[in-house]
Design a protein around this motif. Sequence first.
Motif, short mmCIF file in Angstrom:
data_model
loop_
_atom_site.label_atom_id
_atom_site.label_comp_id
_atom_site.label_asym_id
_atom_site.label_seq_id
_atom_site.Cartn_x
_atom_site.Cartn_y
_atom_site.Cartn_z
N VAL A 198 -5.11 15.87 -5.16
CA VAL A 198 -4.74 14.60 -5.77
C VAL A 198 -5.72 14.31 -6.89
O VAL A 198 -6.93 14.35 -6.68
N GLY A 199 -5.19 14.03 -8.07
CA GLY A 199 -6.06 13.84 -9.22
C GLY A 199 -6.60 12.42 -9.34
O GLY A 199 -6.15 11.50 -8.67
N PHE B 272 -4.39 9.23 -9.66
CA PHE B 272 -3.84 8.66 -8.43
C PHE B 272 -4.72 7.53 -7.91
O PHE B 272 -4.26 6.43 -7.61
N PRO C 266 -4.59 -2.07 -8.66
CA PRO C 266 -3.93 -3.28 -8.12
C PRO C 266 -4.63 -3.82 -6.87
O PRO C 266 -4.78 -5.04 -6.74
N LEU D 110 0.84 -1.20 0.00
CA LEU D 110 0.00 0.00 0.00
C LEU D 110 0.87 1.25 0.00
O LEU D 110 0.63 2.20 -0.76
N PHE E 189 -8.40 3.22 3.03
CA PHE E 189 -7.37 4.15 3.48
C PHE E 189 -6.83 4.96 2.30
O PHE E 189 -6.63 6.17 2.41
N ALA E 190 -6.59 4.28 1.18
CA ALA E 190 -6.05 4.98 0.00
C ALA E 190 -7.03 6.07 -0.45
O ALA E 190 -6.62 7.19 -0.77
N GLN F 247 -4.49 4.49 -10.14
CA GLN F 247 -3.22 3.78 -10.02
C GLN F 247 -3.15 2.97 -8.74
O GLN F 247 -2.62 1.86 -8.73
N VAL F 248 -3.68 3.54 -7.66
CA VAL F 248 -3.59 2.84 -6.39
C VAL F 248 -4.65 1.74 -6.29
O VAL F 248 -4.36 0.63 -5.85
N TRP G 79 -7.10 8.85 2.18
CA TRP G 79 -5.85 9.62 2.12
C TRP G 79 -5.88 10.60 0.95
O TRP G 79 -5.60 11.78 1.11
N ASN H 250 0.57 12.60 -9.80
CA ASN H 250 -0.81 13.04 -9.94
C ASN H 250 -1.25 14.13 -8.97
O ASN H 250 -2.41 14.24 -8.65
N PHE I 253 -6.16 14.52 1.47
CA PHE I 253 -4.79 15.02 1.37
C PHE I 253 -4.67 16.54 1.27
O PHE I 253 -3.76 17.13 1.86
N LEU J 133 2.30 1.82 -3.40
CA LEU J 133 1.31 2.33 -4.34
C LEU J 133 1.01 3.80 -4.07
O LEU J 133 0.89 4.61 -4.99
N LEU J 134 0.89 4.15 -2.80
CA LEU J 134 0.57 5.53 -2.45
C LEU J 134 1.68 6.47 -2.91
O LEU J 134 1.43 7.50 -3.52
N SER K 242 -7.35 -1.27 3.15
CA SER K 242 -6.28 -0.59 2.41
C SER K 242 -6.88 0.33 1.36
O SER K 242 -6.45 1.47 1.19
N TRP L 252 -8.25 -6.70 5.32
CA TRP L 252 -7.08 -5.82 5.19
C TRP L 252 -7.09 -5.11 3.85
O TRP L 252 -6.79 -3.92 3.75
N ILE L 253 -7.45 -5.88 2.81
CA ILE L 253 -7.44 -5.29 1.46
C ILE L 253 -8.51 -4.20 1.35
O ILE L 253 -8.26 -3.10 0.84
N LEU M 270 -9.72 -12.50 6.63
CA LEU M 270 -8.87 -11.51 7.27
C LEU M 270 -8.15 -10.68 6.21
O LEU M 270 -8.10 -9.45 6.27
N LEU M 271 -7.62 -11.39 5.21
CA LEU M 271 -6.95 -10.72 4.09
C LEU M 271 -7.92 -9.77 3.40
O LEU M 271 -7.59 -8.63 3.10
#
Lengths: 149, 673
Positions: free
Chosen positions: B384-385, B388, B395, A17, B362-363, B391-392, B366, A28, B370, A20-21, B359, B355-356, B351-352
Motif C-alpha cells: 500500500v503506497g 493511501f 479526513p 472508515l 486501525f487505518a 487519503q484515509v 491495516w 494506491n 496489508f 475511506l479504506l 480509526s 473512536w476517531i 468517546l468520539l
Amino acid sequence: MQRHKFTLGGLVIVAGLGFLLVRGFEQNTAAHITLATLSQEAATNAWDDQRIQLGGSTVVPGSIKWDKYRHRPEFSITDGQHTLQVRYTGNAVLPDTFRDESQVVLEGHYNPSHGLFEAQVVFAKCPSKYEGQSYEGHIQAMEAGKTDS
Amino acid sequence: MIDLGYFALCLALVTAGYAVATAAMGARQQNVALMRSGENAALAICGLLTVSVIGLWYALLTHDFQVEFVAENSNRSMPLGYTISALWGGQNGSLLFWGWILSLYTAAVVLVNRHRYRPLMPYVVATMTATSFFFIVLNLFAADPFVRLPFTPADGNGLNPILQHPYMAIHPPMLYTGMVGMSVPFAFGLAALFSGQLDRNWLYACRRWMLIPWTFLGAGLLLGGKWAYVELGWGGYWAWDPVENASLMPWLAGTAFLHSIMIQERKGMLKMWNMVLVLLTYFLCILGTFITRSGVISSVHAFAKSNVGSYFAVFLTLITLLSVGMIWYRRESLRAESRLESFASRETVFLLNNWILLSMLFAVLWGTLFPLISEAFTGEKITVGAPFFNQVNVPIGLVLILLTGAGPLFAWRRTSTESLKKNFTVPIAGGLAVGGLCAILGVRDGYALVSLTLCAFVVLAITGEFHRGTLARQHSTAESYPVALFRLCHKNRRRFGGYMVHLSLVMLFVGFTGQAFTTERDLVLTPGANAEVGDYHLTFETLAQKEDARRDVVAAAVTLTRGGAFLSTLLPQRHFYKNVDQPTTEVAVYASWREDFYLVLVGWDPKDSSAKFKIYINPLVNWVWAGGVAFVLGALWCMWPTSRDRRLAALDRRTSQGLPAGDWDAQKRGIEV
C-alpha cells in the motif's frame, strides 16, 4: 434512546472508515513480487501495465549509468540468478544509499517491449553499512587459511 | 572494559531472573522482605547495564575495532559526537541501549513509587524486570554487541554518513525512550490485573508514566521527520514507511488512553477500554520493534534481517496471551460503575475522540500490515503506497482536530442548548471567517479550506477557555489579567497543559495543510544564470569544491532574492565520504513562516560547471517544527509536579521512615479527594 444514539454514532464511524479504506485501496496498491517471479512470468504478459513493487534484488556493481546531471540512472538489478535492466523515471532525487550492491525495492511498471523495468520509486538500503556481513567473508577466508595450514 | 561490559550483562541476566522470581513470590506471599529484595535487584540491574553500556562506549571511544560492533559502526575519522551516538547506530548496540533505558525506567519507578503504590509495586517490578530479562537474553544470545572478531581491522566501517547528522543522533534515543517507557504503564496495568486492585490508583500511576514516554515518542517522531526533511532530499518529512507507522501507532493509542482515562476518573466508566488501551499501546511498541527488526515488512529503515525477529515474535505472543488472559480473568471487576447521562456532553466528545483515534490507528495498521494480510489470504503480496495513508488519514485527522476544539466547549455530564450556543458562536463564526478569507485569497483545495477553517475554530475555542477562566479568576481574586492567566494555568496544569498541547496540534495541522500546495521544479543552470521560481529570483553564482580529512564537498552557491530584496545565499551540497562509496545530499533551505524554499543540488557537469537543481516550495512547514516545540512545552506543563504531588512525596518519605501504612492511606486520601 441514549444507547441508540451511541450505536448509530459508532456505525457512522465504522461506515466512514470502511468507505475511506476501500476508496484508498482502489488506486494506491501495488503487487509485491520478486525478481524471480517477474522473470518467470514476464513472458506470459501477466504483469504488463500493472503497478508492481519489485523486491529482493541488488544493484549489479558497475551497472549504474547516470544521466548528465546524475539524476535519473539506468542500472541492472540481480537476485543472483536473474538480472533485469531498470530505468528510473521518477522525479525525486534518488536516495543517497543507492549505489553498487545496494538492496533495492522498486515501484513501477514492467515494459515488455523494451524488456526493462520503469521504476518511479526506488528505495535503497546499503548492503553492509548499517549492520552486516562485511567481515564475514574475511572471517571465512581466515578460517579457510587456518585449516590449510 | 569490553569483558567487564559482557560480564556485567551476564550478571544482569541472573539478577533479572532473581528479581522476577522474588518480586512475583513476594507478591503472592505478601512477603515484604522478598518484595524489597526484588526492588533492590531491579536497581542492581540498572547498575549492571550501566556498566555494560559504559563498556561498549569505552570500546567505541578507544576505537577497539576488534569488537565487531565497533568495527561495523564507527571509524577513526568520525567526530566524537557521532562516535558516542554510534552506540545506537547499529542493531546490537541499540538493543543494549534499549535494555539500559528500560532498566533506568525500572529504577526510577522503584525509587519514585515504592511507597505510594504498595500493593501494585511487586507486580510492576516483576513485569518490568521480566521485560529486562527478555532484552538481556536478546543481547546475549541473538544480538551480542561485545562479540570479537578473530582479527583487529585497522579501521572501522564507520556509521553511515546519512546517519551522521545531529537530528539522527538524538532521534533514536528519543524514540527509544518513548517506546521503552510505555512498558511502565503496561506494567502498572498488568499489576492492577494481577493484584485485583482495579481502583483508581493504577490509573493515576499510569497517567503520569504514560505522559512521559508519550511526550518522548511524539518528539522523537517529529525529530525523525526533521531529519528526513533536511537529509534525504525528497522535500518531505513523512513517507508512511512501515517503520514510521510503527512508532506512530503506539502514540495514537497512548493519546486515546490519556483522554479516555478522564472518563474513568470521573464516572468509573470505560475500565475495560482503558485497560485494553494501555496494554495495546505497549503491544504496538513491541509490534513496531518486531516490524523494524525482523524484516517481515520491507522498509527503507535498514536494520538487517536477523533472528532477533523471532525473539520479538515470541515476546509479542507472550504479552498478548498474558494481556488477553488477565483481562478475561478480571472481566467482572472491569464493569462500568455508571452510564452516560446525556449525548451532548464532554464524555461523548471524548468517546468520539477515542473512536476517531482508534480509526486512524486501525487505518495505519491495516495499511502497514496489508502486505502480510494479503499474502496470508490470497497468496499475493499487495503493498500500500503513501497516497493511501494520506487519503484515509486526512479526513479522519480533520474530524480529530474538530473534536480538539469542540471538546472543551461541552460541559461534563450534560450541556444545555443555551450554553452550547454561547460557547460555539464565536469559534464557528471566526472559523468560517478565516475559511472565507482563505477562499478569497485563492485557496482552492477543499481539504485545505476545511482544515484552515477548523484550525481557526479550534484556536478560538481554546483561547476562549483560557479567557473565560482568567476572567472568572479575576472576578474572585482581583488579580491582573496576566497574573490571573498564569495562576489559572498553574493551578490547573493538567487541563490547561492539555489545551496547550491542543494548540500545538493546531500548529501541526496548519503545517500539514501546507503539503496541499507544494510545488516542485527542476532547473539546469550555468554559473551566472538566473531563474524565477514562484516569486523567488535565484542566481547560480558558482560551483565550489573543497576537501577535508573526511570528505570531498561540492557546493553550489545560489543567491536568493524576492521582489529585489536579498534573502539568503544558499549552499546546497554533496558530500563524498572517503571511506564509503556513497555521497550524501545536503539540502539548503530558506525557511520562513510562510514557506520553505528547499534547494537540492542534483548533479553537475564538470566540463562547463553547469548544475541541475531541484526546488521544492513547501508552504507552512515551519509550523510543523514549531508545533513540535509547542507540543513538548505543553506536555511539560502537564507533567510539572504540582503542590499536591509534592505533598504526596513528602508523605511517602514519612512513611518510609516508619509511619504506619494505614495512617498514610488516610492522609493520602485526604490529599487526593
